[in-house]
Design an enzyme around this catalytic site. Sequence first.
Site, PDB file in Angstrom:
ATOM      1  N   HIS A   1       0.843  -1.202   0.000  1.00 44.51           N
ATOM      2  CA  HIS A   1       0.000   0.000   0.000  1.00 44.51           C
ATOM      3  C   HIS A   1       0.880   1.255   0.000  1.00 44.51           C
ATOM      4  O   HIS A   1       0.720   2.132  -0.847  1.00 44.51           O
ATOM      5  CB  HIS A   1      -0.917  -0.013   1.230  1.00 44.51           C
ATOM      6  CG  HIS A   1      -1.756   1.220   1.378  1.00 44.51           C
ATOM      7  ND1 HIS A   1      -3.093   1.264   1.079  1.00 44.51           N
ATOM      8  CD2 HIS A   1      -1.431   2.481   1.786  1.00 44.51           C
ATOM      9  CE1 HIS A   1      -3.557   2.479   1.287  1.00 44.51           C
ATOM     10  NE2 HIS A   1      -2.563   3.243   1.731  1.00 44.51           N
ATOM     11  N   GLU A   2       1.798   1.334   0.945  1.00 44.12           N
ATOM     12  CA  GLU A   2       2.623   2.542   1.067  1.00 44.12           C
ATOM     13  C   GLU A   2       3.485   2.764  -0.173  1.00 44.12           C
ATOM     14  O   GLU A   2       3.612   3.877  -0.672  1.00 44.12           O
ATOM     15  CB  GLU A   2       3.500   2.468   2.326  1.00 44.12           C
ATOM     16  CG  GLU A   2       2.715   2.501   3.631  1.00 44.12           C
ATOM     17  CD  GLU A   2       1.782   3.694   3.726  1.00 44.12           C
ATOM     18  OE1 GLU A   2       2.065   4.750   3.138  1.00 44.12           O
ATOM     19  OE2 GLU A   2       0.732   3.558   4.382  1.00 44.12           O
TER      20      GLU A   2
ATOM     21  N   HIS B   1       1.648   4.238  -3.093  1.00 42.41           N
ATOM     22  CA  HIS B   1       1.505   5.701  -3.069  1.00 42.41           C
ATOM     23  C   HIS B   1       2.652   6.338  -3.853  1.00 42.41           C
ATOM     24  O   HIS B   1       2.481   7.370  -4.500  1.00 42.41           O
ATOM     25  CB  HIS B   1       1.517   6.224  -1.632  1.00 42.41           C
ATOM     26  CG  HIS B   1       0.183   6.142  -0.949  1.00 42.41           C
ATOM     27  ND1 HIS B   1      -0.973   6.652  -1.494  1.00 42.41           N
ATOM     28  CD2 HIS B   1      -0.171   5.615   0.251  1.00 42.41           C
ATOM     29  CE1 HIS B   1      -1.984   6.442  -0.665  1.00 42.41           C
ATOM     30  NE2 HIS B   1      -1.530   5.810   0.400  1.00 42.41           N
TER      31      HIS B   1
ATOM     32  N   TYR C   1      -4.634  14.380  -3.017  1.00 44.20           N
ATOM     33  CA  TYR C   1      -5.033  13.657  -1.807  1.00 44.20           C
ATOM     34  C   TYR C   1      -6.166  14.378  -1.097  1.00 44.20           C
ATOM     35  O   TYR C   1      -6.034  14.843   0.035  1.00 44.20           O
ATOM     36  CB  TYR C   1      -3.821  13.492  -0.898  1.00 44.20           C
ATOM     37  CG  TYR C   1      -3.900  12.265  -0.005  1.00 44.20           C
ATOM     38  CD1 TYR C   1      -3.905  10.990  -0.542  1.00 44.20           C
ATOM     39  CD2 TYR C   1      -3.975  12.403   1.365  1.00 44.20           C
ATOM     40  CE1 TYR C   1      -3.981   9.887   0.267  1.00 44.20           C
ATOM     41  CE2 TYR C   1      -4.043  11.296   2.197  1.00 44.20           C
ATOM     42  CZ  TYR C   1      -4.053  10.044   1.632  1.00 44.20           C
ATOM     43  OH  TYR C   1      -4.128   8.934   2.447  1.00 44.20           O
TER      44      TYR C   1
ATOM     45  N   GLU D   1      -6.054   6.364  -2.416  1.00 46.77           N
ATOM     46  CA  GLU D   1      -6.093   5.349  -1.361  1.00 46.77           C
ATOM     47  C   GLU D   1      -6.502   3.981  -1.918  1.00 46.77           C
ATOM     48  O   GLU D   1      -5.929   2.951  -1.570  1.00 46.77           O
ATOM     49  CB  GLU D   1      -7.089   5.764  -0.274  1.00 46.77           C
ATOM     50  CG  GLU D   1      -6.482   6.590   0.829  1.00 46.77           C
ATOM     51  CD  GLU D   1      -5.313   5.867   1.478  1.00 46.77           C
ATOM     52  OE1 GLU D   1      -5.464   4.701   1.875  1.00 46.77           O
ATOM     53  OE2 GLU D   1      -4.230   6.467   1.569  1.00 46.77           O
TER      54      GLU D   1
ATOM     55  N   ASP E   1     -10.555  13.606   7.388  1.00 45.81           N
ATOM     56  CA  ASP E   1      -9.793  12.634   6.601  1.00 45.81           C
ATOM     57  C   ASP E   1      -9.643  13.106   5.148  1.00 45.81           C
ATOM     58  O   ASP E   1      -9.814  12.329   4.207  1.00 45.81           O
ATOM     59  CB  ASP E   1     -10.523  11.265   6.678  1.00 45.81           C
ATOM     60  CG  ASP E   1      -9.765  10.141   5.984  1.00 45.81           C
ATOM     61  OD1 ASP E   1      -8.528  10.220   5.894  1.00 45.81           O
ATOM     62  OD2 ASP E   1     -10.434   9.194   5.527  1.00 45.81           O
TER      63      ASP E   1
ATOM     64  N   HIS F   1      -9.852   7.756   3.241  1.00 45.12           N
ATOM     65  CA  HIS F   1      -9.757   6.367   3.700  1.00 45.12           C
ATOM     66  C   HIS F   1     -11.132   5.726   3.888  1.00 45.12           C
ATOM     67  O   HIS F   1     -11.232   4.573   4.282  1.00 45.12           O
ATOM     68  CB  HIS F   1      -9.011   6.276   5.040  1.00 45.12           C
ATOM     69  CG  HIS F   1      -7.575   6.640   4.981  1.00 45.12           C
ATOM     70  ND1 HIS F   1      -7.127   7.933   5.172  1.00 45.12           N
ATOM     71  CD2 HIS F   1      -6.476   5.894   4.741  1.00 45.12           C
ATOM     72  CE1 HIS F   1      -5.809   7.957   5.063  1.00 45.12           C
ATOM     73  NE2 HIS F   1      -5.377   6.744   4.802  1.00 45.12           N
TER      74      HIS F   1
HETATM   75 ZN   LIG Z   1      -2.614   5.271   2.126  1.00 48.18          ZN
END
Ligand SMILES: [Zn+2]
Length: 368
Positions: A187-188, A191, A202, A211, A284, A289
């Site tokens: 996931h990271e 990005h 974002y 996301e 958020d 998310h």
């Molecule tokens: Zn993320």
Amino acid sequence: MCFSCNSSSPHNPINCIIPPHMLRVMAMRGDASTAKMARSMLKQNEKVREERADQSSGGMVPADGPPGSFVSAAVMRGGAEQHIIDRQIYDGERKASLPGTLIRAEGDPATGDEEVDAAYDGAGDVFDLYSSQYSRNSLDGEGLPLVATVHHRRNYNNAFWNGSQMAYGDGDGEIFRTFTELSVIGHEMSHGVVQYSGGLLYQGQSGALNESYSDVFGSLTVQKKLGQSVSEASWLVGEGILGPNINGTALRSMRAPGTAYSDSLLGQDPQPYHMDLFVNTTDDNGGVHINSGIPNHAFYLYCQYMGGNAWEGPGRIWYLALQRINNPMATFNDWAQQTMEAAVELNGNGSMEMVMLRRAWKLVGIAV
Ligand SMILES: [Zn+2]
């Protein structure tokens, strides 16, 4: 949404795995040290949010090649081009500064430190997914070294990509056990792929797409590593990272958004699976998310229709759509349309892929 760090700048996004709605519950209900940490992460988030307003232009890096380069490049390469991986894993020694002390460089043997070795192996799995399946040479397409810091801060309940490297906390052992879990790593790092592919701002729907793309490829990293077919995969993000007394299985579920956890401390997983349940919020970054559950579920449904291995056909469509979209403020509709065009480009007009993809988007309330 998380502690920023010394190496961050307003032009680099900081993408954390733990969303603010979780931090807010921890701040209210956690014990003294948990609450304190969560409060300072939330405070930092306010600052980062202001900085993010600049990111739509300054943070963008040109896409990997001109439009049209993906297919021709993939054909030309034919798997022949050598992609050389260069991993650099640092020990943050539980301090805030990044990157820390280099502890395992490319080719070094295992250290025996579980976090170090998991970050090293995981970075290898993500690199391999992008290289072998999508002909991408590292996160930037040009062999970017994969830098990660483990043992970031003390009892730190988060992991992030800060625009140039990954960082993983150890977790406090109560709420979170670890952050060097493969879907979190995938996931990271994804990005980073988004950032170097033209970016998705974002904020709001484009942020939720950012996301969702990261959740999809985090899950695909695990599926390919374990050789799991669509029906064998768990479709969970962050599976097994919750602490022993937390009632939940993961951070997010792509199969059943909104069901990953339900806990007295963490609250209820807030993800919707359909546009009728879209959450309008300023929290958020506009629910990045939260509403990511909708495109996540569309991807899951499409994979179920197609069967086989999700990282192959479906993964290629999603990856190509990211290369083609060229719109940092894309909405869910824009993205769905782009995946349809990618399906046509890869499989032909009127193909089964195209028909089933349209059906998947329709089931989450998006008409294309
Ligand atoms: Zn993320």
